[in-house]
Motif scaffolding. Structure first.
Motif, PDB file in Angstrom:
ATOM      1  N   GLU A   4       0.797  -1.050  -0.046  1.00  0.00           N
ATOM      2  CA  GLU A   4      -0.038  -0.019   0.256  1.00  0.00           C
ATOM      3  C   GLU A   4       0.916   1.275  -0.146  1.00  0.00           C
ATOM      4  O   GLU A   4       0.321   2.297  -0.658  1.00  0.00           O
ATOM      5  N   LYS A   5       2.137   1.108   0.582  1.00  0.00           N
ATOM      6  CA  LYS A   5       2.980   2.276   0.360  1.00  0.00           C
ATOM      7  C   LYS A   5       3.431   2.832  -0.954  1.00  0.00           C
ATOM      8  O   LYS A   5       3.798   3.709  -1.066  1.00  0.00           O
ATOM      9  N   THR A   6       3.423   1.984  -1.872  1.00  0.00           N
ATOM     10  CA  THR A   6       3.654   2.293  -3.340  1.00  0.00           C
ATOM     11  C   THR A   6       2.670   3.196  -3.745  1.00  0.00           C
ATOM     12  O   THR A   6       2.927   4.253  -4.346  1.00  0.00           O
ATOM     13  N   ASP A   7       1.271   2.934  -3.397  1.00  0.00           N
ATOM     14  CA  ASP A   7       0.288   3.824  -3.662  1.00  0.00           C
ATOM     15  C   ASP A   7       0.436   5.188  -3.069  1.00  0.00           C
ATOM     16  O   ASP A   7      -0.057   6.186  -3.581  1.00  0.00           O
ATOM     17  N   VAL A   8       0.907   5.299  -1.724  1.00  0.00           N
ATOM     18  CA  VAL A   8       1.007   6.521  -0.967  1.00  0.00           C
ATOM     19  C   VAL A   8       2.160   7.338  -1.728  1.00  0.00           C
ATOM     20  O   VAL A   8       1.905   8.487  -1.616  1.00  0.00           O
ATOM     21  N   PHE A   9       3.022   6.688  -2.055  1.00  0.00           N
ATOM     22  CA  PHE A   9       3.940   7.351  -2.795  1.00  0.00           C
ATOM     23  C   PHE A   9       3.625   8.041  -4.059  1.00  0.00           C
ATOM     24  O   PHE A   9       3.631   9.394  -4.240  1.00  0.00           O
ATOM     25  N   SER A  10       2.934   7.290  -4.771  1.00  0.00           N
ATOM     26  CA  SER A  10       2.092   7.981  -5.987  1.00  0.00           C
ATOM     27  C   SER A  10       1.141   9.133  -5.700  1.00  0.00           C
ATOM     28  O   SER A  10       1.030  10.250  -6.247  1.00  0.00           O
ATOM     29  N   TYR A  11       0.390   8.980  -4.369  1.00  0.00           N
ATOM     30  CA  TYR A  11      -0.539   9.764  -3.847  1.00  0.00           C
ATOM     31  C   TYR A  11       0.191  11.231  -3.704  1.00  0.00           C
ATOM     32  O   TYR A  11      -0.353  12.415  -3.976  1.00  0.00           O
ATOM     33  N   GLY A  12       1.322  10.969  -3.064  1.00  0.00           N
ATOM     34  CA  GLY A  12       1.989  12.064  -2.725  1.00  0.00           C
ATOM     35  C   GLY A  12       2.555  12.870  -3.791  1.00  0.00           C
ATOM     36  O   GLY A  12       2.608  14.280  -3.780  1.00  0.00           O
ATOM     37  N   ILE A  13       3.003  12.249  -4.900  1.00  0.00           N
ATOM     38  CA  ILE A  13       3.458  12.906  -6.158  1.00  0.00           C
ATOM     39  C   ILE A  13       2.065  13.775  -6.721  1.00  0.00           C
ATOM     40  O   ILE A  13       2.228  14.918  -7.197  1.00  0.00           O
ATOM     41  N   VAL A  14       0.945  13.080  -6.598  1.00  0.00           N
ATOM     42  CA  VAL A  14      -0.123  13.856  -7.213  1.00  0.00           C
ATOM     43  C   VAL A  14      -0.414  15.056  -6.448  1.00  0.00           C
ATOM     44  O   VAL A  14      -0.900  15.987  -7.082  1.00  0.00           O
ATOM     45  N   ILE A  15      -0.417  14.896  -5.075  1.00  0.00           N
ATOM     46  CA  ILE A  15      -0.653  16.164  -4.262  1.00  0.00           C
ATOM     47  C   ILE A  15       0.036  17.352  -4.506  1.00  0.00           C
ATOM     48  O   ILE A  15      -0.475  18.695  -4.637  1.00  0.00           O
ATOM     49  N   LEU A  16       1.382  16.927  -4.674  1.00  0.00           N
ATOM     50  CA  LEU A  16       2.329  18.022  -4.936  1.00  0.00           C
ATOM     51  C   LEU A  16       2.128  18.632  -6.174  1.00  0.00           C
ATOM     52  O   LEU A  16       2.101  19.898  -6.461  1.00  0.00           O
ATOM     53  N   GLU A  17       1.746  17.810  -7.356  1.00  0.00           N
ATOM     54  CA  GLU A  17       1.399  18.477  -8.569  1.00  0.00           C
ATOM     55  C   GLU A  17       0.022  19.516  -8.426  1.00  0.00           C
ATOM     56  O   GLU A  17      -0.085  20.460  -9.026  1.00  0.00           O
ATOM     57  N   VAL A  18      -1.035  19.004  -7.375  1.00  0.00           N
ATOM     58  CA  VAL A  18      -2.294  19.821  -7.139  1.00  0.00           C
ATOM     59  C   VAL A  18      -1.805  21.088  -6.682  1.00  0.00           C
ATOM     60  O   VAL A  18      -2.288  22.033  -7.220  1.00  0.00           O
ATOM     61  N   ALA A  19      -0.798  21.022  -5.872  1.00  0.00           N
ATOM     62  CA  ALA A  19      -0.440  22.125  -4.985  1.00  0.00           C
ATOM     63  C   ALA A  19       0.519  23.222  -5.821  1.00  0.00           C
ATOM     64  O   ALA A  19       0.290  24.507  -5.874  1.00  0.00           O
ATOM     65  N   CYS A  20       1.418  22.673  -6.499  1.00  0.00           N
ATOM     66  CA  CYS A  20       2.395  23.354  -7.259  1.00  0.00           C
ATOM     67  C   CYS A  20       2.289  23.822  -8.692  1.00  0.00           C
ATOM     68  O   CYS A  20       2.660  24.558  -9.190  1.00  0.00           O
ATOM     69  N   GLY A  21       1.103  22.840  -9.387  1.00  0.00           N
ATOM     70  CA  GLY A  21       1.007  22.928 -10.808  1.00  0.00           C
ATOM     71  C   GLY A  21       2.245  22.413 -11.714  1.00  0.00           C
ATOM     72  O   GLY A  21       2.043  23.216 -12.924  1.00  0.00           O
ATOM     73  N   ARG A  22       2.988  21.796 -11.399  1.00  0.00           N
ATOM     74  CA  ARG A  22       4.021  21.259 -11.906  1.00  0.00           C
ATOM     75  C   ARG A  22       4.022  19.800 -12.242  1.00  0.00           C
ATOM     76  O   ARG A  22       3.364  19.004 -11.189  1.00  0.00           O
ATOM     77  N   ARG A  23       4.697  19.147 -13.209  1.00  0.00           N
ATOM     78  CA  ARG A  23       4.638  17.790 -13.494  1.00  0.00           C
ATOM     79  C   ARG A  23       5.622  17.204 -12.861  1.00  0.00           C
ATOM     80  O   ARG A  23       6.614  17.754 -12.127  1.00  0.00           O
TER      81      ARG A  23
END
Length: 711
Positions: free
Chosen positions: A553-572
């Motif tokens: 499940e921690k592999t999904d948590v890592f991917s979620y963290g990347i998505v959240i940073l994208e949403v906050a920063c507007g960067r890929r």
């Protein structure tokens, strides 16, 4: 409904000997034209509205469809989008009589409206056209759904355009204008509808009358907000259309928009042709029938006939039984394959839950216009997604079609069996499925706002305001909620393995819906991690997953963290360095670097213009870093993440310096087995061709050499 003969009736219509009293008043020329057009279709029809019974009379191409008694020519879009569609009368109409060398006149009137949910976003307009091609569908934008952008001279037509955007390429005089187009979008003559007090983009119902009088070689166009025809035409053109009406043509409508939100509706339509001269009887120069020509009979020699007969009997005696055996073997083989196929399908059906219904292949093919390229919404890991319109129910759905009927069955089965039993408001709802003709298809709810990455990385300023801070925060909370459900609340734990912005869809209210379970895995709770072939998207893959291929499940948590940073920063997740195009920047490294300097708020998306709560933004960014920690043991569970986001738990301490991870020098999997889909998002649904992207070699955070695509 059609007043006289349905275009689907291929038999010549018969005029009744006992005509109703009303039809006794029809003039002789009008009766003549009905007789001349009997082989193609009735030239006189009226649609006060468009019901399901009207479907048989029309061909819908592109994004057009029937809804609530209206013909909708472009898709309903609350965010700027590109779309084109046409609705074409299915049966051809003949306007030319070769015997009398006469072209019919015609008169048509229809009511339409052009609407936009945004006062600053308008499309390109609509047209009424006559074309010999019943498959006329053009490109979006200034091509009005009438002309193909790659081949401007391909489509032939006579059209009246109701243009709502100035296109200098076609020498448009201004934004709103009405014009006559013949085989080109450069209008022969135009007129300003404001001269008749008409605003094409008002959203009000507008009635148009188009009259062509062949004897006067004159075309007239009238516009009004009422059903009363004005005395003075808006557009008057002296022109002979007979050269363009020599062959049967299909009347129809087309419309388009490009990166806008304009909606084009046809509310009613009436059409009438008239003006043929009486047909002169054909004369025969010679009274000779076809049967009067006598052929010379062939002469047979008796000896050769006897020998031929013996050879024939001998040949039949040998080949007959062999042919019979071959037929039996073939029939047996076909029956065996059919039996196995039925058995496989029954076994397949038994593997899924009873929730989603089974669709027929024919139903899905019709709903997607034969899986037409204009209906493509995007391309996923294991197939293409099409927009489907179901005429009977008037509903719209998304159909996912597997790329490989055999190789993709494992992934298809995984997605179907997993998502069929899942219920959560932030999951894309599965309506049904189909397995026929060696095809694998899934039917989902249609998401009108597309994927998160399309809106998040849009280049249109009008779309930036759509993802305000409230919606971004709601997306983060919604994704955390659905991942908590998958990881901890299902009977079997579900690991998605491919969480990224292109797999997060947005419904009409911009609520997140997680989709694409083609890579998902079922696991029992509290079981050891499972090693598997590494798959996913570069930039979203956890370091330990790339190294060992272990699913947790921690592999999904890592991917979620990347998505959240994208949403906050507007960067890929991975981008080129603006100051040095040969260098690439990891989003996590960039945010962590500013966090170490105490300036993490500087990473907030500049397009938000500072319109956010600073503490909420700081919390969201720190949650993203916490989830994207290279050390999997330091990542929180999704339950804790959700509690943090809703202020029910405190943030853990985030180190100022990004932690490092040490791996063994020897990989448990061969490098050639480490597979990653190196993509940064799904294909744009409105682009005809993919943009070329450069490939660069890059070492992942765990040291694995990969090839990625970088914008």
């Amino acid at each position: 409904m059609i007043n006289r003969h349905s275009p689907d009736d291929r038999r010549p219509p018969q005029l009744s000997k006992k005509m109703p009293p009303l039809e006794l008043h029809l003039s002789l020329p009008l009766l003549t034209i009905f007789a001349l057009l009997a082989l193609s279709a009735s030239s006189d029809f009226t649609f006060p509205s468009f019901t399901s019974l009207s479907l048989r009379n029309f061909t819908f191409l592109g994004d057009s469809y029937l809804r609530n008694g209206l013909i909708v020519l472009t898709r309903v879009a609350f965010v700027p989008s590109s779309s084109s569609g046409s609705a074409i009368f299915a049966a051809p109409l003949s306007f030319f009589d070769p015997d009398s060398n006469t072209t019919a006149s015609f008169s048509t009137h229809f009511t339409f409206s052009i609407k936009s949910p945004s006062s600053n976003s308008y499309g390109d307009g609509l047209t009424f056209f006559l074309s010999p091609d019943s498959q006329t569908l053009g490109s979006p934008g200034g091509f009005l759904g009438l002309v193909n952008s790659s081949c401007l001279t391909k489509n032939r037509f006579v059209a009246i355009e109701f243009d709502t955007r100035q296109d200098p390429h076609f020498h448009d005089p201004d934004n709103d204008h009405v014009g006559l187009d013949i085989d080109s979008l450069e209008s022969i003559k135009t007129a300003d509808p404001s001269l008749s007090g008409i605003d094409l983009k008002s959203g009000n119902s507008i009635t148009a009358w188009i009259d062509y009088k062949n004897d006067q070689r004159c075309l007239l166009v009238f516009l009004s907000y009422t059903d009363q025809k004005p005395r003075k035409p808006l557009l008057s053109i002296n022109i002979d259309l007979s050269p363009y009406l020599k062959e049967p043509v299909h009347p129809g409508f087309s419309a388009s928009m490009e990166r806008s939100t304009e909606l084009h509706l046809i509310e009613s339509w009436s059409f009438e042709a008239f003006g043929f001269l009486p047909v002169r009887p054909k004369t025969q120069p010679h009274n000779v029938s076809d049967s009067s020509v006598i052929g010379r009979p062939s002469i047979l020699v008796s000896g050769s006939r006897s020998k031929h007969h013996k050879r024939l009997v001998l040949g039949l005696g040998i080949t007959g039984p062999a042919f019979f055996c071959a037929v039996l073997v073939a029939l047996g083989y076909v029956a065996l394959r059919k039996r196995r196929k039925i058995k496989n399908v029954k076994s397949f059906k038994a593997e899924i839950m009873t929730g989603p219904r089974e669709f027929s292949y024919k139903e899905l093919k019709n709903a997607t216009r034969g899986f037409h390229s204009s209906r493509i919404l995007g391309h996923g890991a294991f197939g293409t997604v099409y927009k489907a319109y179901f005429a009977r129910s008037g509903s719209v759905a998304a159909v996912k079609r597997s790329k490989h009927s055999h190789e993709g069955k494992t992934e298809f089965m995984a997605e179907l069996t997993i998502i069929a039993c899942l219920r959560h408001k932030n999951l894309i709802h599965l309506q049904g499925w189909c397995i026929e003709k060696d095809e694998l298809l899934l039917v989902y709810d249609y998401m009108p706002n597309g994927s998160l990455d399309k809106v998040l990385y849009s280049e249109l300023p009008d779309e930036w305001t759509l993802l305000n801070w409230t919606r971004r925060k709601n997306i983060a909370v919604g994704l955390a909620s659905v991942l908590r459900y998958l990881h901890q609340e299902c009977e079997q734990q579900v690991i998605h393995r491919d969480i990224k912005t292109s797999n997060v869809m947005l419904d009409g209210d911009f609520n997140p819906r997680l989709g694409d379970f083609g890579l998902a895995r079922l696991m029992d709770h509290d079981k050891s991690p499972v090693s598997t072939l590494t798959a996913g998207t570069m930039g979203y893959l956890a370091p330990e997953y790339l190294q060992y291929g272990k699913v947790t499940e921690k592999t999904d948590v890592f991917s979620y963290g990347i998505v959240i940073l994208e949403v906050a920063c507007g960067r890929r997740p991975i981008e080129r360095d603006p100051s040095n195009q040969k260098m690439v920047v990891h989003l996590v490294d960039w945010v962590w670097g500013l966090h170490s300097k105490g300036n993490i708020i500087e990473t907030a998306d500049k397009r938000l213009n500072g319109e956010f709560e600073v503490e909420e933004m700081r919390r969201l960014l720190l949650v993203g870093l916490c989830c994207a920690n290279p050390d999997s043991s330091m990542r929180p569970s999704m339950r804790r993440v959700l509690h943090i986001l809703v202020n029910e738990a405190d943030l853990p301490v985030i180190p100022r310096v990004k932690p490092g991870v040490n791996f063994s020098d020897s990989l448990p999997l061969a490098l050639e087995d480490l597979v990653s889909k190196c993509e940064e998002g799904e294909e744009d649904e409105d682009e005809d061709e993919d943009e070329d992207e450069d490939e660069e070699e890059l070492r992942s955070p765990c040291g694995v050499l990969c090839k990625i695509r970088v914008d």
